[in-house]
Scaffold this active site. Structure first.
Site, PDB file in Angstrom:
ATOM      1  N   ASP A   1      19.123  12.207 -99.636  1.00 24.69           N
ATOM      2  CA  ASP A   1      20.393  11.649-100.088  1.00 24.69           C
ATOM      3  C   ASP A   1      20.094  10.643-101.195  1.00 24.69           C
ATOM      4  O   ASP A   1      19.955   9.448-100.946  1.00 24.69           O
ATOM      5  CB  ASP A   1      21.100  10.983 -98.908  1.00 24.69           C
ATOM      6  CG  ASP A   1      22.540  10.605 -99.213  1.00 24.69           C
ATOM      7  OD1 ASP A   1      22.975  10.820-100.353  1.00 24.69           O
ATOM      8  OD2 ASP A   1      23.212  10.096 -98.304  1.00 24.69           O
TER       9      ASP A   1
ATOM     10  N   SER B   1       9.944  19.255 -75.028  1.00 24.59           N
ATOM     11  CA  SER B   1       8.784  20.136 -75.179  1.00 24.59           C
ATOM     12  C   SER B   1       8.082  19.915 -76.517  1.00 24.59           C
ATOM     13  O   SER B   1       6.897  20.222 -76.667  1.00 24.59           O
ATOM     14  CB  SER B   1       9.207  21.607 -75.047  1.00 24.59           C
ATOM     15  OG  SER B   1      10.261  21.922 -75.929  1.00 24.59           O
TER      16      SER B   1
ATOM     17  N   ASP C   1      25.608   7.350 -94.091  1.00 19.08           N
ATOM     18  CA  ASP C   1      26.946   7.424 -94.662  1.00 19.08           C
ATOM     19  C   ASP C   1      27.260   8.877 -94.999  1.00 19.08           C
ATOM     20  O   ASP C   1      26.544   9.784 -94.558  1.00 19.08           O
ATOM     21  CB  ASP C   1      27.069   6.515 -95.888  1.00 19.08           C
ATOM     22  CG  ASP C   1      26.009   6.819 -96.951  1.00 19.08           C
ATOM     23  OD1 ASP C   1      25.521   7.970 -97.004  1.00 19.08           O
ATOM     24  OD2 ASP C   1      25.662   5.908 -97.729  1.00 19.08           O
TER      25      ASP C   1
ATOM     26  N   HIS D   1      14.737  18.880 -83.606  1.00 13.41           N
ATOM     27  CA  HIS D   1      13.701  19.903 -83.462  1.00 13.41           C
ATOM     28  C   HIS D   1      13.416  20.192 -81.989  1.00 13.41           C
ATOM     29  O   HIS D   1      13.080  21.323 -81.625  1.00 13.41           O
ATOM     30  CB  HIS D   1      12.415  19.455 -84.165  1.00 13.41           C
ATOM     31  CG  HIS D   1      12.449  19.671 -85.643  1.00 13.41           C
ATOM     32  ND1 HIS D   1      11.431  20.276 -86.343  1.00 13.41           N
ATOM     33  CD2 HIS D   1      13.406  19.380 -86.563  1.00 13.41           C
ATOM     34  CE1 HIS D   1      11.748  20.340 -87.630  1.00 13.41           C
ATOM     35  NE2 HIS D   1      12.939  19.787 -87.791  1.00 13.41           N
ATOM     36  N   ASP D   2      13.543  19.193 -81.137  1.00 16.88           N
ATOM     37  CA  ASP D   2      13.336  19.417 -79.706  1.00 16.88           C
ATOM     38  C   ASP D   2      14.439  20.307 -79.135  1.00 16.88           C
ATOM     39  O   ASP D   2      14.162  21.284 -78.436  1.00 16.88           O
ATOM     40  CB  ASP D   2      13.317  18.078 -78.965  1.00 16.88           C
ATOM     41  CG  ASP D   2      13.112  18.247 -77.464  1.00 16.88           C
ATOM     42  OD1 ASP D   2      12.206  19.018 -77.077  1.00 16.88           O
ATOM     43  OD2 ASP D   2      13.853  17.619 -76.682  1.00 16.88           O
TER      44      ASP D   2
ATOM     45  N   PRO E   1      16.203  26.302 -87.935  1.00 16.10           N
ATOM     46  CA  PRO E   1      16.662  26.765 -89.250  1.00 16.10           C
ATOM     47  C   PRO E   1      15.636  26.409 -90.334  1.00 16.10           C
ATOM     48  O   PRO E   1      15.023  25.345 -90.285  1.00 16.10           O
ATOM     49  CB  PRO E   1      17.966  25.981 -89.455  1.00 16.10           C
ATOM     50  CG  PRO E   1      18.397  25.550 -88.087  1.00 16.10           C
ATOM     51  CD  PRO E   1      17.130  25.326 -87.321  1.00 16.10           C
TER      52      PRO E   1
ATOM     53  N   THR F   1      21.547  12.465 -94.306  1.00 12.45           N
ATOM     54  CA  THR F   1      21.950  11.349 -95.145  1.00 12.45           C
ATOM     55  C   THR F   1      20.899  10.242 -95.098  1.00 12.45           C
ATOM     56  O   THR F   1      20.858   9.373 -95.971  1.00 12.45           O
ATOM     57  CB  THR F   1      23.326  10.796 -94.710  1.00 12.45           C
ATOM     58  OG1 THR F   1      23.709   9.746 -95.591  1.00 12.45           O
ATOM     59  CG2 THR F   1      23.281  10.261 -93.290  1.00 12.45           C
TER      60      THR F   1
ATOM     61  N   ASP G   1      14.418  19.316 -73.958  1.00 10.06           N
ATOM     62  CA  ASP G   1      13.550  19.106 -72.785  1.00 10.06           C
ATOM     63  C   ASP G   1      12.240  18.407 -73.133  1.00 10.06           C
ATOM     64  O   ASP G   1      11.293  18.420 -72.340  1.00 10.06           O
ATOM     65  CB  ASP G   1      13.259  20.437 -72.099  1.00 10.06           C
ATOM     66  CG  ASP G   1      12.398  21.373 -72.954  1.00 10.06           C
ATOM     67  OD1 ASP G   1      12.213  21.081 -74.160  1.00 10.06           O
ATOM     68  OD2 ASP G   1      11.902  22.381 -72.412  1.00 10.06           O
TER      69      ASP G   1
END
Length: 332
Positions: free
Chosen positions: A249, A85, A257, A75-76, A167, A198, A83
């Site tokens: 998973d 943030s 895995d 996510h960073d 996303p 996973t 950075d």
């Protein structure tokens, strides 16, 4: 040089050994915008070991910390580059945006930073702590290691409005490809990095719509395996607790895995965006590469490579940015 271990296997073969060597070579060669393996070799030689021991300490008391740190690094990097943030406190910062409200593990980064400031004041960035902690989290859950190029500096801007770069859980494969491409990542990187799920869990609120009224059809998402559907409905009843956690998973959520990909093949993907990796022909072929025993070895190699690529996204080096004293606040 940062620590490297090729995690043990019950059956070490020459092919696996060569793959491990390839990971070392490829990770060493992939540098970007001023990062390099061993950046702190003289200025803070214990940097990697301090981060590693800190992550391990927290992992022993809470295994969920490993997928949390891996997710935080992702996510960073997808917002303003890698950075740190995402760590900054304040109104309208990335932390406050809906995609980041479920992030966990800030206390691990703060713990490591406190120790590093005591050992090497003003040297190690929060962005590098995140990159190292993500690698260590994979190793602790059974994945193979990789060399982490370091030398990132911390950003001074954090805006909730920019988290649209991340996303989403309903996005089409084309939309996901576009967002990855904007970060210099290709379709294989997309499949490989999503495979990092996973380990870890998600909340019912992000997929329960697939179980009862998918796209207004008053029925379930047809891509869900019919025998798996009742299990998901039992975990996430209609109008139930949307915050309840469910493994990405199924049956292997604590082990790094390749079973995540087998679940996609078998219609057992949890998020709509994940299951589309199988239903879309352009990504299915890549998923198929990571099925079975040989697929696991390939996935481990490719995951390290894609993580190095992602961790070099939009990094700040040299005199750009700063080295934060406290990871949750820019320097005054």
């Amino acid at each position: 040089m940062e620590r490297y271990t090729c995690s043990s296997s019950s059956q070490i073969t020459p092919i696996i050994i060569l793959m491990c060597v390839f990971v070392v070579m490829s990770a060493t060669l992939v540098h970007g915008q001023g990062t390099r393996v061993g950046f702190y070799a003289t200025t803070c030689p214990r940097a990697a070991s301090i981060v590693s021991s800190t992550v391990a300490k927290h992992f022993r008391s809470n295994r969920a910390i490993a997928p949390a740190l891996l997710r935080m690094h992702f996510h960073d990097c997808f917002v303003r580059g890698c950075d740190a943030s995402v760590l900054i406190d304040g109104s309208n910062t990335e932390k406050t945006a809906p995609p980041n409200l479920g992030l966990r593990g800030y206390e691990v980064i703060d713990d490591a930073k406190t120790q590093l400031e005591a050992a090497c004041p003003g040297i190690v960035s929060c962005a590098d702590i995140l990159a190292l902690a993500a690698r260590d989290s994979v190793v602790l859950t059974g994945g193979r290691s990789w060399l982490v190029p370091t030398g990132r500096r911390d950003g001074r801007v954090s805006l909730a409005s920019e988290t649209t770069d991340l996303p989403g859980f309903t996005e089409s494969i084309d939309s996901q490809k576009q967002k990855f491409s904007a970060k210099g990542l290709n379709t294989q990187d997309l499949v490989v990095l999503v495979g990092g799920q996973t380990i870890g869990t998600t909340a019912c609120q992000f997929f329960s719509y697939r179980l009862y009224n998918f796209n207004g059809t008053a029925s379930s998402d047809p891509s869900i395996n019919a025998s798996f559907l009742p299990q998901l409905q039992a975990l996430c009843p209609q109008n139930g607790d949307g915050t309840k956690r469910v493994p990405f998973d199924t049956g292997s959520e604590n082990r790094f895995d390749a079973s995540f990909f087998a679940n996609l093949r078998n219609g057992r993907g949890i998020l709509e965006s994940d299951q589309k990796l199988w239903t879309d022909a352009s990504t299915r072929a890549i998923v198929q590469r990571f099925l079975g025993i040989t697929g696991l070895a390939a996935f481990n190699v490719e995951f390290g490579r894609s993580m190095v690529k992602m961790s070099n996204t939009g990094v700040k080096t040299g005199t750009d940015g700063e080295i934060r004293k406290i990871c949750s606040a820019i320097n005054s």
